[in-house]
Every structure is written in structure tokens, then in C-alpha cells.
Enzyme design. Structure first.
Site, PDB file in Angstrom:
ATOM      1  N   HIS A  35      33.191  14.447 -10.035  1.00 25.12           N
ATOM      2  CA  HIS A  35      32.212  14.044  -9.026  1.00 25.12           C
ATOM      3  C   HIS A  35      31.610  15.270  -8.333  1.00 25.12           C
ATOM      4  CE1 HIS A  35      35.035  10.749  -9.695  1.00 25.12           C
ATOM      5  NE2 HIS A  35      34.093   9.921  -9.307  1.00 25.12           N
ATOM      6  N   GLY A 124      42.082   9.056  -3.098  1.00 20.09           N
ATOM      7  CA  GLY A 124      41.387   8.565  -4.290  1.00 20.09           C
ATOM      8  C   GLY A 124      41.095   7.087  -4.099  1.00 20.09           C
ATOM      9  N   PRO A 125      42.135   6.288  -3.793  1.00 18.97           N
ATOM     10  CA  PRO A 125      41.854   4.921  -3.368  1.00 18.97           C
ATOM     11  C   PRO A 125      41.140   5.008  -2.010  1.00 18.97           C
ATOM     12  CG  PRO A 125      44.148   5.176  -4.075  1.00 18.97           C
ATOM     13  CD  PRO A 125      43.574   6.556  -3.931  1.00 18.97           C
ATOM     14  N   LEU A 126      39.887   4.627  -1.979  1.00 18.02           N
ATOM     15  CA  LEU A 126      39.066   4.881  -0.798  1.00 18.02           C
ATOM     16  C   LEU A 126      39.657   4.252   0.455  1.00 18.02           C
ATOM     17  CD1 LEU A 126      35.588   4.406  -2.501  1.00 18.02           C
ATOM     18  CD2 LEU A 126      36.669   6.557  -1.824  1.00 18.02           C
ATOM     19  N   ASP A 162      30.881   6.976   2.565  1.00 17.88           N
ATOM     20  CA  ASP A 162      30.499   5.592   2.870  1.00 17.88           C
ATOM     21  C   ASP A 162      31.541   4.629   2.323  1.00 17.88           C
ATOM     22  OD1 ASP A 162      27.808   6.319   3.884  1.00 17.88           O
ATOM     23  OD2 ASP A 162      27.484   6.918   1.799  1.00 17.88           O
ATOM     24  N   HIS A 266      26.660  11.213  -8.225  1.00 24.22           N
ATOM     25  CA  HIS A 266      27.979  10.829  -7.704  1.00 24.22           C
ATOM     26  C   HIS A 266      29.139  11.195  -8.626  1.00 24.22           C
ATOM     27  CE1 HIS A 266      31.225   8.356  -6.041  1.00 24.22           C
ATOM     28  NE2 HIS A 266      31.463   8.058  -7.307  1.00 24.22           N
ATOM     29  N   SER A 388      59.983 -11.310  15.093  1.00 23.03           N
ATOM     30  CA  SER A 388      60.421 -11.878  13.816  1.00 23.03           C
ATOM     31  C   SER A 388      61.083 -10.821  12.936  1.00 23.03           C
ATOM     32  CB  SER A 388      59.220 -12.458  13.057  1.00 23.03           C
ATOM     33  OG  SER A 388      58.623 -13.485  13.810  1.00 23.03           O
ATOM     34  N   GLU A 415      48.668  -4.678   8.546  1.00 25.05           N
ATOM     35  CA  GLU A 415      49.748  -4.315   7.622  1.00 25.05           C
ATOM     36  C   GLU A 415      49.387  -3.088   6.785  1.00 25.05           C
ATOM     37  OE1 GLU A 415      48.329  -7.341   7.761  1.00 25.05           O
ATOM     38  OE2 GLU A 415      49.874  -8.560   8.739  1.00 25.05           O
ATOM     39  N   HIS A 465      61.765 -12.521   6.284  1.00 26.94           N
ATOM     40  CA  HIS A 465      61.304 -13.840   5.842  1.00 26.94           C
ATOM     41  C   HIS A 465      61.070 -13.784   4.333  1.00 26.94           C
ATOM     42  CE1 HIS A 465      60.952 -13.855  10.108  1.00 26.94           C
ATOM     43  NE2 HIS A 465      60.595 -15.127  10.154  1.00 26.94           N
ATOM     44  N   ASP A 473      57.125 -22.594   7.742  1.00 31.22           N
ATOM     45  CA  ASP A 473      55.809 -21.941   7.658  1.00 31.22           C
ATOM     46  C   ASP A 473      55.135 -22.184   6.307  1.00 31.22           C
ATOM     47  OD1 ASP A 473      55.257 -20.966  10.157  1.00 31.22           O
ATOM     48  OD2 ASP A 473      56.205 -19.021   9.829  1.00 31.22           O
ATOM     49  N   HIS A 477      53.454 -18.428   3.392  1.00 33.14           N
ATOM     50  CA  HIS A 477      54.311 -17.389   3.962  1.00 33.14           C
ATOM     51  C   HIS A 477      55.557 -17.129   3.125  1.00 33.14           C
ATOM     52  CE1 HIS A 477      51.660 -17.864   7.286  1.00 33.14           C
ATOM     53  NE2 HIS A 477      52.387 -17.136   8.120  1.00 33.14           N
ATOM     54  N   ARG A 524      65.386 -14.714   7.048  1.00 36.17           N
ATOM     55  CA  ARG A 524      65.198 -15.315   8.367  1.00 36.17           C
ATOM     56  C   ARG A 524      66.430 -16.132   8.746  1.00 36.17           C
ATOM     57  NH1 ARG A 524      62.796 -20.752  10.044  1.00 36.17           N
ATOM     58  NH2 ARG A 524      62.491 -20.447  12.270  1.00 36.17           N
TER      59      ARG A 524
HETATM   60  C1  LIG Z   1      39.802   1.426  -3.377  1.00 39.31           C
HETATM   61  C2  LIG Z   1      38.784   2.039  -4.283  1.00 39.31           C
HETATM   62  N1  LIG Z   1      37.836   1.265  -4.805  1.00 39.31           N
HETATM   63  C3  LIG Z   1      36.936   1.778  -5.665  1.00 39.31           C
HETATM   64  C4  LIG Z   1      36.987   3.098  -6.012  1.00 39.31           C
HETATM   65  C5  LIG Z   1      36.007   3.666  -7.022  1.00 39.31           C
HETATM   66  N2  LIG Z   1      35.032   4.550  -6.339  1.00 39.31           N
HETATM   67  C6  LIG Z   1      35.204   5.870  -6.296  1.00 39.31           C
HETATM   68  S1  LIG Z   1      33.997   6.647  -5.402  1.00 39.31           S
HETATM   69  C7  LIG Z   1      33.218   5.179  -5.102  1.00 39.31           C
HETATM   70  C8  LIG Z   1      31.951   5.141  -4.288  1.00 39.31           C
HETATM   71  C9  LIG Z   1      32.129   5.814  -3.018  1.00 39.31           C
HETATM   72  O1  LIG Z   1      30.932   6.003  -2.349  1.00 39.31           O
HETATM   73  P1  LIG Z   1      30.860   7.134  -1.269  1.00 39.31           P
HETATM   74  O2  LIG Z   1      32.088   7.151  -0.465  1.00 39.31           O
HETATM   75  O3  LIG Z   1      29.579   6.993  -0.551  1.00 39.31           O
HETATM   76  O4  LIG Z   1      30.900   8.460  -2.121  1.00 39.31           O
HETATM   77  P2  LIG Z   1      29.664   9.353  -2.587  1.00 39.31           P
HETATM   78  O5  LIG Z   1      28.827   8.517  -3.472  1.00 39.31           O
HETATM   79  O6  LIG Z   1      28.969   9.765  -1.365  1.00 39.31           O
HETATM   80  O7  LIG Z   1      30.315  10.486  -3.321  1.00 39.31           O
HETATM   81  C10 LIG Z   1      33.912   4.127  -5.679  1.00 39.31           C
HETATM   82  C11 LIG Z   1      33.495   2.721  -5.584  1.00 39.31           C
HETATM   83  C12 LIG Z   1      37.997   3.870  -5.432  1.00 39.31           C
HETATM   84  N3  LIG Z   1      38.151   5.173  -5.702  1.00 39.31           N
HETATM   85  N4  LIG Z   1      38.860   3.337  -4.557  1.00 39.31           N
END
Ligand SMILES: Cc1ncc(C[n+]2csc(CCOP(=O)(O)OP(=O)(O)O)c2C)c(N)n1
Length: 672
Positions: A35, A124-126, A162, A266, A388, A415, A465, A473, A477, A524
Site C-alpha cells: 500500500h 492491520g485489522p482496521l 478513514d 491505495h 455478574s 466488549e 455465564h 436469559d 445469552h 453462573r
Molecule cells: C477489519 C478490516 N476490514 C477490512 C480491511 C481491508 N482494508 C484494508 S485498508 C482498507 C481501506 C481503508 O481505507 P483508509 O483507512 O481510508 O485507508 P487509505 O485508503 O487512506 O489508505 C480496507 C477495507 C482491514 N484491513 N481490516
């Protein structure tokens, strides 16, 4: 600001920032994946941050009082690697940058904690980086309250795109940080209006500034390419009361004639031609991976900027009272106090003697009541289920903006944000965090739980639980598949203790773990104490053990966890009354049992006998113990859940779903 005027008015800054851009473009091109757009867009902000604001010393990546820099937009990893290389982090050689995304290199596709010094957390996971950063900032405040500002006084800086801000977890993080008034948390938003699918307006119309302001953040903004304006905003951010969002208006792929300001920049290499055209616009005549010595030297001087600060800090630590210094070092190292083992042993002995009939969630509270006083580094909390989960003990106090000495966090109904914050606390150091919710809401916390496991962070999830045993519940749950999910996650210890003694043992293992997170699945409903004769040894550490031996010839082995161990023992009574020799194996932690040597496993699960497992959950994780390990399909059975639960009192549900001693005994007899 456009490139021509930037180059003219800020030539020096331009050369520093362009070194980042060039390295990012070249690394992505060499890997033929990655990227480039984000690093190209945020190079100016990152340059000003590292040059004038970030407290760090590239020669001492583990300096406890450094500012933390977290790249939440982890896909922009090339930005981080370029910064670490340029500023002179020992491990981040040019060779490593050239091997971006290759096997064995420390320059993984997304930044991975533990691969390279200077990578504070895996991202990495946004949204995860941002939410984890909240934990870093909380830990800093807690440590400062406990050890004083002379030893602990630093900031947490985050870059989010974003994407991070669109993720649901961001709302949890923003709410928590705003509530906690975390003044030293500064979020730099790469506001480039582009995601993978195109313009942000395709999928979002949120007024981000208003959203942050609504949660109590100070909101600033700057032209993300103008170094003076960036510097002004970052200086102001450091003065704010409460967390700060700096809206940095940037252009993705800045300078690329064909791809700037488009999703084309990107996530794919620009291509040799486009790189050449971009470098021409930059006024950067150098070939791939070539950084002129003078520019590298300037960056290395930036990397050494914090050396004096660090030396002064080391002197302050050396001058601290020996007891305080030793405790600071111990807590930062994550090593548990010596007193812990004795406290747990005494607790177990007392519990075996008194044999209380309590829910394992209550047992957990009883254990915490002896642990928390001897472990000043624990910080506990719950996602609005304190009464709880029973996670709060009397001496903790509440962690608030007014009381940073408090060690109990009201995380609110967050959570996922809680789990990420636990990760951040551990990563920061000096804190051993735990947090609670219902086991069923593993689903909500899971993104961060997976990262605990991937990063190797020994945080503890107090998940109460834990079955249909929660009763009225109902199925929304009642966890069914969640034990399987946790057990399927690599590097995770899923404990399901059967009584108060196993609960203490599970806690001891969680609190002494060095690189594995623990999930404590707790009931529980009340459960009798089964371990009534004291053993100093931690039997749970072996994962499974023989709780009750067969009388006479062993014909059956019943395996169970948690609340179903009691059922297994009653089934044994029924079978023994019919002269069917039956062994009961308690298996509080499958992962630890799997890690035992084959000899021990064979002793616990010998060949020949009928095997029945009972657990009020899905069968899936049991097949290894039923069919593998000398088991046989025709001689193995499972008593548990096949679908979702229902709303009713617990005893009624156990009968309804056939999870009873009678059913277990009948299953054994049918297989004999
Ligand atoms: C939880 C999650 N969902 C989807 C992705 C796949 N993904 C990586 S970057 C991206 C777009 C991110 O956009 P932005 O933060 O604006 O990055 P830019 O285009 O400015 O580099 C996605 C959907 C990811 N890395 N993590």
C-alpha cells in the site's frame, strides 16, 4: 499546499519526507504488493511528528518512558518501516525494507508486534490500533499514578485512516478515551477521503469531527502537507485537556500524476513508470532504495534526538529508592510477584477444607480477593457486567480521570474496545489486565481476542455465564459454540474450571502466563467443591487429570469440564452401582492437556474403555479426545448441545437438552 510551493518553501522538510515516500514506493514495487498511497500521503505528518514531537530514541526501542507511536492504519506499514530504517533502529536495515512482505523478513505485510523493535502493536485489522492505543494511554496514567511523573510521563500517538474511523470498534475506543479524559492520547487522522472502493462518500456521511467532539475529544485540524501547519496542530494537541483528534487533510498517493487522490494509490504498486514520473515531480533523482547519505544522516540525528532525555530518565530511575526501582522494573517486565504462588496455595488449601458450593464466577471473585492485594499491577474491569462477572474486589478503587490510582475500570458496554484496551495495557507494560463479559459475547470481543493470541499477550478474559446453565436469559445469552471458537484459536488457553479449586489454579496459570492469553469460562450456577483433598500441585496445569478412579475393572471413562464434571461424577455413581468401573477425567484446559507428553496423555486416556464426554456446548473440540488418542468411533459418545438453548430455569434446561447423569450413564451402557 501543492508540491511546487512545498519544495520551494520547505526544501529541508521536503527532502526528509520524500525519503519516506521513495522508500515506500520502492518497497511496495519490489514486493509487487502493498500500500503505497497512505505512506505517500502521511509522510509529511510523520516527518513533523518524529522530527519535533515524538519522544523516542532509536538506540533504545524499549525505553519505558518513550512515547508510543501506533500505526492503526496498518496497511501503511511501509511508512513505519521507512521511519524505523531512516531514524536508525538497529534491526530495520535497508535489506529488511528491500525484503518487504517476504518470508523471514521483519517487514511483514502489516506491522507485527515482536517482529521488529519499534512496532508497538500488531495492526492491520482496521480500528484495532486506535482501540489498543486507549489501553496504552490508560496504562501510562496508571503507572504515572503509581510511580510518579519522574519515571512515567509520555504520550501515545496514533495514525488512523478513514477505515479505522468507520469500524465499529472506533466508537467504543473514542467513547472510552473521552470518558477517561486521556490527555496524552493524540490521534492523527489521515483524512484523504479515499478507501478501497473509492471516495468515502460512497459509504459514509459521518461528521467525524462532530463525532469526536461529542465524546469529549478536542478536535484540531491541519493541512497534512504543510509542515508549519502540522507543527502548529501537534503543538496545540499537546496542550489539550482530554484526548485529541487532529484532522490532517491529506492526499493519498501525494504527487503521483496518475494515481494521487484516487483509490488506485491505495493498495497496489504504482508501477515503474509511475514511480519514475512521481520521483521527477518530487525532484528525487535517486534509484530504488537509494537514500543520499546527507539525508540519512539527518534522519539519524532525528533518531538520536531523545538520547539525552533517555539518559536523564535512566539517571532518575537509578536514583529512585531501591524498592521502588525494583518494583518498577518487575512490573514492567511482567513477572508476577513471588507472593502469588503462596497466596494461591493458601487459598486452595482453605477452599478444599471448607468446600463451599459456589458458582465458579464467585470462586473467581474469591481468588481475585487474594490476588489483587499481592499484585499491585492488576487492572480489572468489566463491560458493564460487574455484578455478574464479579470482577471487582474491594481494594481496587475505580480508575477515573480523578483517580488514576484506581485499578477497576468501568469499560461500559464495549466488549471489543475493552479487549483491545487490555491488549494495549499489557503492551505498554506495567499492568496485568483482565476484563469480563458473558462468554457469549466473545463474538463481540473477538477481533481483539484474536490479536491477544497472535501477539502473545497474556491478558485474561473473565467470561462468565458459560452455558445454558445461565438459565432464563435464554439462547441469545447462552454460549454453545464459543468454547469451540476459543479452543480453535491458536495460542489461547481456554479454561473451564469445575470448582473453586480449579478456578484458583486456572487463575494462577493465567497470571503467570508469559505469552498466552487465557479465557476463563465460568458458571453462573453454584457448583460443589469437588477437590476436597488439598494438593499443593496445580493439577489444572496438566490440562486434564483423573478426578475419580474406576472401582474394579475400568470399563468407561467420562470426560467433562466445568459444571458438567459434577454430572460426570453422578453418572459414575450410577454406573459403579451397576458394577461398571468408571473413571472421571476433569479436563479444565484442552490446550494444556494436548501439550503434555504422550505418556501422561495415555495414562489419563488409556485405550480400551468406552469414552463419553459431557459438556453443555458444541461437540466439535471433543472429537480429538473421543476418537483420537486411542479412542474409537464405535466406543465414543458425546452428551452436550446440538443447537441453541432456550429460556427457562437452568435445571429445566439440562433436563430438556438431556445433559444429565442418567443420560451420560445410559450413553456409556449403550456403548459397552
Ligand atoms: C477489519 C478490516 N476490514 C477490512 C480491511 C481491508 N482494508 C484494508 S485498508 C482498507 C481501506 C481503508 O481505507 P483508509 O483507512 O481510508 O485507508 P487509505 O485508503 O487512506 O489508505 C480496507 C477495507 C482491514 N484491513 N481490516
Amino acid at each position: 499546499m501543492d508540491i511546487a510551493s512545498l519544495r520551494a518553501s520547505h526544501a529541508h522538510h521536503w527532502s526528509l519526507a520524500t525519503a519516506i515516500r521513495a522508500l515506500a514506493m520502492d518497497a511496495v514495487q519490489a514486493a509487487n504488493s502493498g500500500h503505497p498511497g497512505m505512506p505517500m500521503g502521511m509522510a509529511d505528518v510523520a516527518t513533523v511528528l518524529f522530527q519535533r514531537h515524538l519522544k523516542f530514541d532509536a538506540a533504545a526501542p524499549h525505553w519505558a518512558d518513550r512515547d508510543r507511536f501506533i500505526l492503526s492504519a496498518g496497511h501503511g506499514s511501509a511508512l513505519l518501516y521507512a521511519l524505523l530504517h531512516l531514524t536508525g533502529y538497529r534491526q530495520m536495515t535497508l535489506e529488511q525494507v528491500k525484503n518487504f512482505r517476504q518470508l523471514g523478513a521483519i517487514t511483514a505485510g502489516h506491522p507485527e508486534y515482536g517482529h521488529a523493535e519499534g512496532v508497538e502493536t500488531t495492526t492491520g485489522p482496521l480500528g484495532q490500533g486506535l482501540a489498543t492505543a486507549v489501553g496504552f494511554a490508560m496504562a501510562e496514567q496508571s503507572m504515572q499514578a503509581r510511580f510518579g511523573a519522574k519515571l512515567v510521563d509520555h504520550r501515545t500517538w496514533v495514525i488512523s485512516g478513514d477505515g479505522c474511523l468507520m469500524e465499529g470498534i472506533s466508537q467504543e475506543a473514542i467513547g472510552l478515551a473521552g470518558m477517561q479524559r486521556l490527555s496524552k492520547l493524540i490521534l492523527l487522522w489521515d483524512n484523504n477521503d479515499i478507501t478501497i472502493d473509492g471516495r468515502v462518500s460512497l459509504s459514509d456521511r459521518t461528521d467525524q469531527r462532530a463525532r469526536f467532539a461529542a465524546s469529549g475529544w478536542t478536535v484540531l485540524h491541519c493541512d497534512g502537507h504543510d509542515p508549519d501547519d502540522i507543527d502548529r496542530a501537534l503543538s496545540a494537541a499537546k496542550q489539550a485537556n482530554g484526548p485529541v483528534l487532529v484532522d490532517c487533510k491529506t492526499i493519498i498517493g501525494f504527487g503521483s500524476p496518475k494515481k494521487a487522490d484516487s483509490s488506485g494509490a491505495h493498495g497496489s504498486p504504482l508501477g515503474a513508470e509511475e514511480i519514475a514520473a512521481t520521483k521527477a515531480i518530487y525532484g528525487w533523482p535517486h534509484g530504488p532504495f537509494v537514500i543520499p547519505a546527507a539525508i540519512k544522516a539527518e534522519w539519524e540525528a532525528i533518531g538520536a534526538r531523545g538520547a539525552a532525555d533517555r539518559a536523564a530518565w535512566e539517571a532518575r530511575l537509578a536514583a529512585a529508592a531501591p524498592g521502588k526501582r525494583a518494583e518498577f522494573v518487575r512490573q514492567m517486565s511482567g513477572e508476577p510477584p513471588r507472593k502469588l504462588a503462596a497466596a494461591i496455595r493458601a487459598f486452595k488449601k482453605d477452599a478444599s477444607a471448607k468446600a463451599p458450593k459456589v458458582a465458579t464466577r464467585k470462586a473467581s471473585e474469591m481468588v481475585l480477593a487474594v490476588v489483587n492485594p499481592v499484585m499491585p499491577e492488576t487492572i480489572g474491569g468489566s463491560a458493564d457486567l460487574t455484578g455478574s462477572n464479579l470482577t471487582r474486589t474491594a481494594d481496587l478503587g475505580v480508575f477515573t480521570a480523578e483517580n488514576r490510582k484506581g485499578r477497576y475500570v468501568y469499560f461500559g458496554i464495549r466488549e471489543h474496545g475493552m479487549a483491545a484496551a487490555l491488549n494495549g495495557m499489557w503492551l505498554h507494560g506495567g499492568v496485568r489486565p483482565y476484563g469480563g463479559t458473558f462468554l457469549c459475547f466473545v463474538d463481540y470481543a473477538r477481533g481483539a481476542m484474536r490479536l491477544s493470541a497472535l501477539m502473545g499477550l497474556p491478558v485474561t478474559y473473565v467470561m462468565t455465564h458459560d452455558s445454558i446453565g445461565l438459565g432464563e436469559d435464554g439462547p441469545t445469552h447462552q454460549p454453545v459454540e464459543h468454547l469451540a471458537i476459543c479452543r480453535a484459536t491458536p495460542n489461547t488457553h481456554t479454561f473451564r474450571p469445575a470448582d473453586v479449586v480449579e478456578t484458583a489454579e486456572a487463575w494462577e496459570l493465567a497470571l503467570t502466563s508469559t505469552r498466552t492469553p487465557s479465557v476463563l469460562a465460568l458458571s453462573r450456577q453454584n457448583l460443589p467443591t469437588l477437590r476436597t483433598s488439598h494438593s499443593a500441585q496445580n493439577l489444572t496445569a496438566r490440562g486434564a487429570y483423573v478426578l475419580a478412579e474406576a472401582a474394579g475393572k475400568r470399563q468407561a471413562i467420562i470426560m467433562a469440564t466445568g459444571s458438567e464434571v459434577e454430572i460426570a461424577l453422578r453418572a459414575r455413581d450410577i454406573l459403579q452401582a451397576k458394577a461398571i468401573g468408571t473413571r472421571v477425567v476433569s479436563m479444565p484446559c484442552m490446550e494444556l492437556f494436548a501439550a503434555q507428553d504422550a505418556g501422561y496423555r495415555r495414562k489419563v486416556l488409556p485405550a480400551g474403555a468406552v469414552r463419553v464426554a459431557v459438556e453443555a456446548a458444541a461437540r466439535q473440540p471433543w472429537d480429538r479426545w473421543l476418537l483420537g488418542e486411542r479412542g474409537r468411533d464405535g466406543k465414543a459418545g458425546f452428551v452436550g448441545m446440538e443447537g441453541f438453548g432456550a429460556s427457562a430455569p437452568a435445571e429445566r434446561l439440562y433436563a430438556e437438552f438431556g445433559i444429565t447423569a442418567e443420560a451420560v450413564a445410559a450413553k456409556v451402557q449403550a456403548l459397552l
